[in-house]
Motif scaffolding. Structure first.
Motif, PDB file in Angstrom:
ATOM      1  N   GLU A 100     -11.584   3.814   1.952  1.00 20.95           N
ATOM      2  CA  GLU A 100     -12.930   4.285   2.280  1.00 20.95           C
ATOM      3  C   GLU A 100     -12.930   5.313   3.404  1.00 20.95           C
ATOM      4  O   GLU A 100     -13.945   5.924   3.679  1.00 20.95           O
ATOM      5  CB  GLU A 100     -13.828   3.100   2.672  1.00 20.95           C
ATOM      6  N   GLN A 101     -11.792   5.484   4.074  1.00 23.15           N
ATOM      7  CA  GLN A 101     -11.706   6.416   5.189  1.00 23.15           C
ATOM      8  C   GLN A 101     -11.187   7.791   4.765  1.00 23.15           C
ATOM      9  O   GLN A 101     -10.854   8.620   5.607  1.00 23.15           O
ATOM     10  CB  GLN A 101     -10.816   5.845   6.296  1.00 23.15           C
ATOM     11  N   GLY A 102     -11.115   8.054   3.457  1.00 23.07           N
ATOM     12  CA  GLY A 102     -10.690   9.364   2.974  1.00 23.07           C
ATOM     13  C   GLY A 102      -9.197   9.568   2.983  1.00 23.07           C
ATOM     14  O   GLY A 102      -8.723  10.707   2.894  1.00 23.07           O
ATOM     15  N   ILE A 103      -8.421   8.491   3.094  1.00 24.73           N
ATOM     16  CA  ILE A 103      -6.960   8.577   3.133  1.00 24.73           C
ATOM     17  C   ILE A 103      -6.402   8.055   1.817  1.00 24.73           C
ATOM     18  O   ILE A 103      -6.837   7.018   1.307  1.00 24.73           O
ATOM     19  CB  ILE A 103      -6.392   7.785   4.321  1.00 24.73           C
ATOM     20  N   LEU A 104      -5.427   8.776   1.272  1.00 24.81           N
ATOM     21  CA  LEU A 104      -4.821   8.422  -0.008  1.00 24.81           C
ATOM     22  C   LEU A 104      -3.325   8.174   0.162  1.00 24.81           C
ATOM     23  O   LEU A 104      -2.687   8.763   1.027  1.00 24.81           O
ATOM     24  CB  LEU A 104      -5.017   9.543  -1.031  1.00 24.81           C
ATOM     25  N   CYS A 105      -2.788   7.322  -0.687  1.00 23.73           N
ATOM     26  CA  CYS A 105      -1.345   7.144  -0.795  1.00 23.73           C
ATOM     27  C   CYS A 105      -0.901   7.781  -2.107  1.00 23.73           C
ATOM     28  O   CYS A 105      -1.495   7.532  -3.162  1.00 23.73           O
ATOM     29  CB  CYS A 105      -0.987   5.658  -0.773  1.00 23.73           C
ATOM     30  N   CYS A 106       0.127   8.635  -2.038  1.00 25.41           N
ATOM     31  CA  CYS A 106       0.559   9.400  -3.215  1.00 25.41           C
ATOM     32  C   CYS A 106       2.075   9.323  -3.382  1.00 25.41           C
ATOM     33  O   CYS A 106       2.803   8.980  -2.454  1.00 25.41           O
ATOM     34  CB  CYS A 106       0.141  10.861  -3.089  1.00 25.41           C
ATOM     35  N   ARG A 107       2.516   9.687  -4.593  1.00 22.73           N
ATOM     36  CA  ARG A 107       3.951   9.720  -4.884  1.00 22.73           C
ATOM     37  C   ARG A 107       4.292  11.016  -5.626  1.00 22.73           C
ATOM     38  O   ARG A 107       3.505  11.499  -6.441  1.00 22.73           O
ATOM     39  CB  ARG A 107       4.346   8.511  -5.726  1.00 22.73           C
ATOM     40  N   LYS A 108       5.470  11.558  -5.333  1.00 19.20           N
ATOM     41  CA  LYS A 108       5.928  12.784  -5.991  1.00 19.20           C
ATOM     42  C   LYS A 108       7.406  12.652  -6.325  1.00 19.20           C
ATOM     43  O   LYS A 108       8.198  12.197  -5.500  1.00 19.20           O
ATOM     44  CB  LYS A 108       5.702  13.996  -5.085  1.00 19.20           C
ATOM     45  N   TYR A 109       7.748  13.058  -7.550  1.00 17.04           N
ATOM     46  CA  TYR A 109       9.150  13.013  -7.967  1.00 17.04           C
ATOM     47  C   TYR A 109       9.775  14.384  -7.775  1.00 17.04           C
ATOM     48  O   TYR A 109       9.350  15.372  -8.367  1.00 17.04           O
ATOM     49  CB  TYR A 109       9.258  12.595  -9.440  1.00 17.04           C
ATOM     50  N   GLU A 110      10.767  14.457  -6.912  1.00 18.10           N
ATOM     51  CA  GLU A 110      11.490  15.708  -6.682  1.00 18.10           C
ATOM     52  C   GLU A 110      12.882  15.378  -6.167  1.00 18.10           C
ATOM     53  O   GLU A 110      13.110  14.326  -5.557  1.00 18.10           O
ATOM     54  CB  GLU A 110      10.738  16.602  -5.693  1.00 18.10           C
ATOM     55  N   ALA A 136      13.191   0.040  -7.306  1.00 18.90           N
ATOM     56  CA  ALA A 136      12.050  -0.647  -7.911  1.00 18.90           C
ATOM     57  C   ALA A 136      11.994  -0.374  -9.410  1.00 18.90           C
ATOM     58  O   ALA A 136      12.344   0.710  -9.870  1.00 18.90           O
ATOM     59  CB  ALA A 136      10.754  -0.181  -7.271  1.00 18.90           C
ATOM     60  N   ILE A 137      11.563  -1.382 -10.151  1.00 16.83           N
ATOM     61  CA  ILE A 137      11.365  -1.219 -11.587  1.00 16.83           C
ATOM     62  C   ILE A 137       9.913  -0.818 -11.821  1.00 16.83           C
ATOM     63  O   ILE A 137       8.995  -1.501 -11.378  1.00 16.83           O
ATOM     64  CB  ILE A 137      11.704  -2.524 -12.328  1.00 16.83           C
ATOM     65  N   PHE A 138       9.717   0.294 -12.497  1.00 18.69           N
ATOM     66  CA  PHE A 138       8.362   0.766 -12.750  1.00 18.69           C
ATOM     67  C   PHE A 138       7.768   0.005 -13.939  1.00 18.69           C
ATOM     68  O   PHE A 138       8.497  -0.423 -14.833  1.00 18.69           O
ATOM     69  CB  PHE A 138       8.382   2.271 -13.010  1.00 18.69           C
ATOM     70  N   PRO A 139       6.425  -0.176 -13.951  1.00 14.21           N
ATOM     71  CA  PRO A 139       5.457   0.415 -13.017  1.00 14.21           C
ATOM     72  C   PRO A 139       5.363  -0.332 -11.691  1.00 14.21           C
ATOM     73  O   PRO A 139       5.821  -1.471 -11.579  1.00 14.21           O
ATOM     74  CB  PRO A 139       4.135   0.303 -13.783  1.00 14.21           C
ATOM     75  N   ASN A 140       4.775   0.349 -10.705  1.00 10.92           N
ATOM     76  CA  ASN A 140       4.471  -0.242  -9.405  1.00 10.92           C
ATOM     77  C   ASN A 140       2.959  -0.347  -9.253  1.00 10.92           C
ATOM     78  O   ASN A 140       2.205   0.360  -9.912  1.00 10.92           O
ATOM     79  CB  ASN A 140       5.008   0.618  -8.259  1.00 10.92           C
ATOM     80  N   TRP A 141       2.543  -1.240  -8.371  1.00 10.68           N
ATOM     81  CA  TRP A 141       1.115  -1.358  -8.039  1.00 10.68           C
ATOM     82  C   TRP A 141       0.969  -1.226  -6.524  1.00 10.68           C
ATOM     83  O   TRP A 141       1.761  -1.794  -5.763  1.00 10.68           O
ATOM     84  CB  TRP A 141       0.559  -2.696  -8.508  1.00 10.68           C
ATOM     85  N   PHE A 142      -0.054  -0.479  -6.092  1.00 10.49           N
ATOM     86  CA  PHE A 142      -0.199  -0.159  -4.677  1.00 10.49           C
ATOM     87  C   PHE A 142      -1.597  -0.508  -4.171  1.00 10.49           C
ATOM     88  O   PHE A 142      -2.570  -0.508  -4.933  1.00 10.49           O
ATOM     89  CB  PHE A 142       0.042   1.336  -4.434  1.00 10.49           C
ATOM     90  N   GLY A 143      -1.658  -0.773  -2.888  1.00 10.95           N
ATOM     91  CA  GLY A 143      -2.929  -0.951  -2.205  1.00 10.95           C
ATOM     92  C   GLY A 143      -2.840  -0.308  -0.836  1.00 10.95           C
ATOM     93  O   GLY A 143      -1.768  -0.292  -0.217  1.00 10.95           O
ATOM     94  N   LEU A 144      -3.946   0.240  -0.352  1.00 16.81           N
ATOM     95  CA  LEU A 144      -4.004   0.890   0.966  1.00 16.81           C
ATOM     96  C   LEU A 144      -5.205   0.343   1.713  1.00 16.81           C
ATOM     97  O   LEU A 144      -6.334   0.411   1.221  1.00 16.81           O
ATOM     98  CB  LEU A 144      -4.121   2.409   0.798  1.00 16.81           C
ATOM     99  N   THR A 145      -4.961  -0.199   2.894  1.00 15.91           N
ATOM    100  CA  THR A 145      -6.050  -0.710   3.717  1.00 15.91           C
ATOM    101  C   THR A 145      -5.948  -0.145   5.122  1.00 15.91           C
ATOM    102  O   THR A 145      -4.867  -0.159   5.721  1.00 15.91           O
ATOM    103  CB  THR A 145      -6.050  -2.255   3.749  1.00 15.91           C
ATOM    104  N   ARG A 320     -14.621   8.795  -0.206  1.00 10.25           N
ATOM    105  CA  ARG A 320     -15.549   9.325   0.782  1.00 10.25           C
ATOM    106  C   ARG A 320     -14.752   9.775   1.995  1.00 10.25           C
ATOM    107  O   ARG A 320     -13.729   9.170   2.342  1.00 10.25           O
ATOM    108  CB  ARG A 320     -16.597   8.284   1.188  1.00 10.25           C
ATOM    109  N   SER A 321     -15.191  10.846   2.620  1.00  7.59           N
ATOM    110  CA  SER A 321     -14.410  11.389   3.724  1.00  7.59           C
ATOM    111  C   SER A 321     -15.264  12.337   4.548  1.00  7.59           C
ATOM    112  O   SER A 321     -16.197  12.970   4.038  1.00  7.59           O
ATOM    113  CB  SER A 321     -13.179  12.139   3.194  1.00  7.59           C
ATOM    114  N   ASP A 322     -14.929  12.449   5.850  1.00  8.21           N
ATOM    115  CA  ASP A 322     -15.540  13.466   6.691  1.00  8.21           C
ATOM    116  C   ASP A 322     -14.587  14.651   6.805  1.00  8.21           C
ATOM    117  O   ASP A 322     -13.588  14.729   6.099  1.00  8.21           O
ATOM    118  CB  ASP A 322     -15.888  12.889   8.077  1.00  8.21           C
TER     119      ASP A 322
END
Length: 343
Positions: A100-110, A136-145, A320-322
């Motif tokens: 809710e604070q406009g922050i995301l967790c992301c992943r990139k393959y490179e 880790a064996i995919f898929p993964n599940w994530f949460g951000l608090t 949502r984000s400022d």
């Protein structure tokens, strides 16, 4: 001036103050009373707040394309004229979790490996996280608090399948110490697996929907977990309902389901019991919920088509984000070091 007029005037003054407040102040006001919480959760207030503050309130919609994902921001009121969020920094990235604070967790393959990032799209900030240990064996599940906003502190929870086993490996990233650590492994009841939809975080608790339409809960403070039944328990309901989703509704856990493609039902968890809160008809011709706007966040996420404009599978993240930059890295670690030296 009589008491009724004075009360009305006070309400107007309060509305004017809140409609220009920061998101942090708005969240603080929610806990003052039940009435204050209900006020700031009303869809008409959210629309007015977004218009006056020009803050971002809406959804990030994932669109699946061949060999890649693309993302679009959808405002709760497209006519507001709020500048869109540049999604250029998400090129090649997959969004894993939102807050809710406009922050995301992301992943990139490179470079033949997966890299993890924490981002604030509205300010174009992006910081790479340490790589979790182990394969880790995919898929993964994530949460951000987000635990605190000043100084910023957040936790990321990653769940991944164990090789040859029915349980899940639980890893936790704490921004205060800037490292991943492994928590106790998760053993699911009845060999359940999680559904492929974003997690919901409320009050530091991470919720995930399972394939058995139960809800799994993980308390990020105590690092304990539990599993409980959803509202759809009878065989008849199971046959008639589809497209189940868990959502945040007025600061509580909600559960939505489409019933016979004729209506959307919303339950809310109240005092450990599911209570039906809303039943909304579906206009199948125009693919819309009758009488609902994009500001009805829980219903829009539960239905999905009205936000994404498509029947194809797409993930929708409430957002949502400022416009204020945050210290995604240094401030978090500084708080951790201060705690280590003073304890």
């Amino acid at each position: 001036m009589d008491m009724g007029s004075e009360f009305h005037l006070n309400q107007e003054i309060l509305f004017e103050i809140l409609s220009r407040a920061t998101l942090e102040t708005l969240d603080t006001f929610k806990v003052v009373s039940k009435e204050s919480k209900e006020l700031v959760e009303e869809s008409w207030f959210i629309r007015n707040y977004a218009e006056k503050t020009k803050n971002f309130i809406g959804y990030i919609v994932e669109k699946l394309e061949p060999h890649r994902c693309s993302y679009t921001f959808v405002s709760i009121n497209p006519s507001l004229g709020v500048p869109g969020i540049s999604m250029e920094c998400f090129c090649g990235m997959t969004i894993l979790a939102s807050s809710e604070q406009g922050i995301l967790c992301c992943r990139k393959y490179e470079d033949r490996s997966h890299h993890y990032y924490v981002c604030k799209p509205s300010t174009r900030q992006c910081v790479e996280l340490p790589t979790p240990r182990g394969r880790a064996i995919f898929p993964n599940w994530f949460g951000l608090t987000v635990l605190k906003s000043n100084p910023l502190q957040y936790k990321i929870i990653r769940l991944s399948r164990q090789s040859g086993k029915t349980g899940f490996i639980c890893q936790i990233f704490d921004s205060k110490f800037w490292t991943w650590r492994q928590s106790e492994n998760i053993i699911m009841e009845g060999c359940s697996v999680f559904s492929f939809q974003p997690s919901v975080c409320i009050g530091g608790i991470l919720y995930l929907l399972t394939d058995r339409k139960t809800v799994w809960a993980f308390d990020s403070a105590t690092e304990t977990h539990s599993e409980f039944l959803g509202p759809i328990t009878t065989t008849e309901d199971n046959r008639s309902c589809c497209c189940e989703a868990i959502v945040e509704y007025n600061g509580k856990l909600g559960f939505t389901s489409v019933y016979k493609w004729e209506e959307l039902r919303l339950w809310v968890l109240e005092d450990y019991r599911w209570e039906i809160k809303k039943v909304v008809e579906i206009d199948k011709k125009n693919r819309r919920l009758i009488g609902c706007s994009l500001a009805d966040m829980a219903l829009m996420i539960g239905y999905g088509h009205q936000v994404s404009g498509s029947y194809s599978h797409q993930t929708i993240f409430p957002f949502r984000s400022d416009w204020e930059p945050v210290d995604l890295e240094d401030g978090c670690m500084l708080g951790g070091l201060e705690e280590m030296f003073t304890s």
